[in-house]
Design an enzyme around this catalytic site. Structure first.
Site, short mmCIF file in Angstrom:
data_model
loop_
_atom_site.label_atom_id
_atom_site.label_comp_id
_atom_site.label_asym_id
_atom_site.label_seq_id
_atom_site.Cartn_x
_atom_site.Cartn_y
_atom_site.Cartn_z
N GLU A 204 -5.81 -4.72 10.40
CA GLU A 204 -4.76 -3.73 10.64
C GLU A 204 -5.07 -2.96 11.92
OE1 GLU A 204 -2.60 -2.68 6.69
OE2 GLU A 204 -4.26 -1.32 6.98
N HIS B 275 -9.62 1.37 4.41
CA HIS B 275 -8.40 1.56 5.20
C HIS B 275 -8.70 2.51 6.36
CE1 HIS B 275 -4.37 2.64 6.40
NE2 HIS B 275 -3.96 1.55 5.77
N GLU C 252 -7.08 4.84 7.61
CA GLU C 252 -6.76 6.24 7.35
C GLU C 252 -7.92 6.93 6.61
OE1 GLU C 252 -2.94 5.64 5.52
OE2 GLU C 252 -2.11 5.03 7.46
N ASN D 289 0.87 -1.17 0.00
CA ASN D 289 0.00 0.00 0.00
C ASN D 289 0.91 1.23 0.00
OD1 ASN D 289 -1.78 2.06 0.51
ND2 ASN D 289 -2.34 1.39 2.57
N GLY E 269 2.34 2.12 10.77
CA GLY E 269 3.36 3.16 10.64
C GLY E 269 4.04 3.53 11.94
N LYS F 206 0.15 4.27 -0.28
CA LYS F 206 -0.45 5.48 0.29
C LYS F 206 -0.15 6.69 -0.60
CE LYS F 206 -0.23 3.24 4.72
NZ LYS F 206 -0.18 3.32 6.18
N SER G 126 3.08 -2.23 10.30
CA SER G 126 4.53 -2.31 10.56
C SER G 126 5.13 -3.67 10.21
CB SER G 126 4.84 -1.95 12.02
OG SER G 126 4.45 -0.61 12.27
P1 PGA Z 1 2.64 0.18 7.57
O1 PGA Z 1 1.21 0.46 6.92
O2 PGA Z 1 3.15 -1.14 7.04
O3 PGA Z 1 3.49 1.34 7.14
O4 PGA Z 1 2.45 0.12 9.06
C1 PGA Z 1 0.29 -0.60 6.70
C2 PGA Z 1 -0.99 -0.08 6.13
O5 PGA Z 1 -1.46 0.97 6.58
O6 PGA Z 1 -1.58 -0.68 5.21
#
Ligand code: PGA
Length: 258
Positions: free
Chosen positions: A166, A91, A93, A8, A172, A10, A211
């Protein structure tokens, strides 16, 4: 079940980064036992899809309407036209910053599956919900309310639907859920999938995200009911992402540990 490792990107990625898309697609051919996909920004989908024919390029969101007055949004026909074969929906976010509800996510997943796209449907609890002992209930409740139902979406289950667990506090942050916690949530999500789809629910892939990196991927992939990963930061370069794909390939034959 064949593992799926999806990146992803982003809000990262311009033309210069197509080099990484090519390198990842090229390297992933060495791991035919693993499905690999990259979900890039909408502006990069068409160029990425042209750069790596046959490799799965995805979007990070889609609108549920077929077309219309939705400034700034992208519909399923635009994604398939650009060469995407899948999309992330729900997601955290977007659930957070765009206030997307479970009903929105359900409508998006139904629209995407109905259009022939693959879907990675995300769920996951906040730190406050986990600390309140509400992690299983939150993730299961989100899933129940976001899962696609009805024709033609049902035709995409199980093959084109994947669920990503997630935990928001792990995205992150460098913090990863423990294998026990991942196993507990994935088991609960599996039960919900079987309740929703019967035997087909057993074959929907459940990914872990938050992560994931080369160093923790082997133990995460060995957990029961972890059928792959959704990877953010560590999917931006072949150097970081390919070892995660390799880790998924390495556990294919090994029995689950939890
Ligand atoms: P990350 O993000 O691996 O940077 O923690 C995962 C995601 O949000 O899909």
């Amino acid at each position: 079940m064949k593992k799926l490792v999806a990146g992803n990107w982003k809000m990262h990625g311009v033309a210069a980064d197509l080099e990484q898309v090519r390198a990842i697609a090229e390297a992933s051919r060495r791991f035919p036992s693993v499905d690999v996909a990259l979900c890039v920004p909408a502006t990069l989908i068409e160029r990425a899809a042209r750069a790596v024919p046959g490799f799965a390029i995805g979007a990070q969101d889609v609108h549920f309407a077929e077309k219309g007055a939705h400034t700034g949004c992208v519909c399923t026909a635009m994604l398939t036209d650009a060469g995407a074969s899948l999309t992330i929906v729900g997601h955290s976010e977007r659930r957070d910053s765009q206030r997307e509800s479970d009903a929105d996510v359900k409508a998006k997943s139904e629209a995407a599956l109905g259009a022939g796209l693959g879907v990675i449907l995300c769920v996951g609890e906040s730190l406050a919900q986990r600390e309140a002992g509400e992690a299983v209930r939150t993730a299961s409740g989100q899933l129940d309310a976001s899962l696609p139902h009805g024709e033609p979406a049902a035709a995409g289950v199980p093959d084109r639907l994947a669920v990503a667990y997630e935990p928001i506090w792990a995205i992150g942050t460098g913090k990863v859920a423990s294998c026990e916690d991942i196993a507990e949530i994935h088991r609960a999500l599996r039960e919900r999938l079987v309740a929703a789809y019967g035997e087909a629910g057993d074959r929907v892939r459940i990914l872990y995200g938050g992560s994931v990196k080369a160093s923790n991927a082997p133990e995460i992939f060995a957990v029961a009911d972890v059928d792959g990963a959704l990877v953010g930061g560590a999917s931006l370069s072949a150097e970081d992402f390919v070892p995660i794909i390799a880790a998924a390939a390495a556990v294919e034959a090994a029995p689950p540990i939890a």
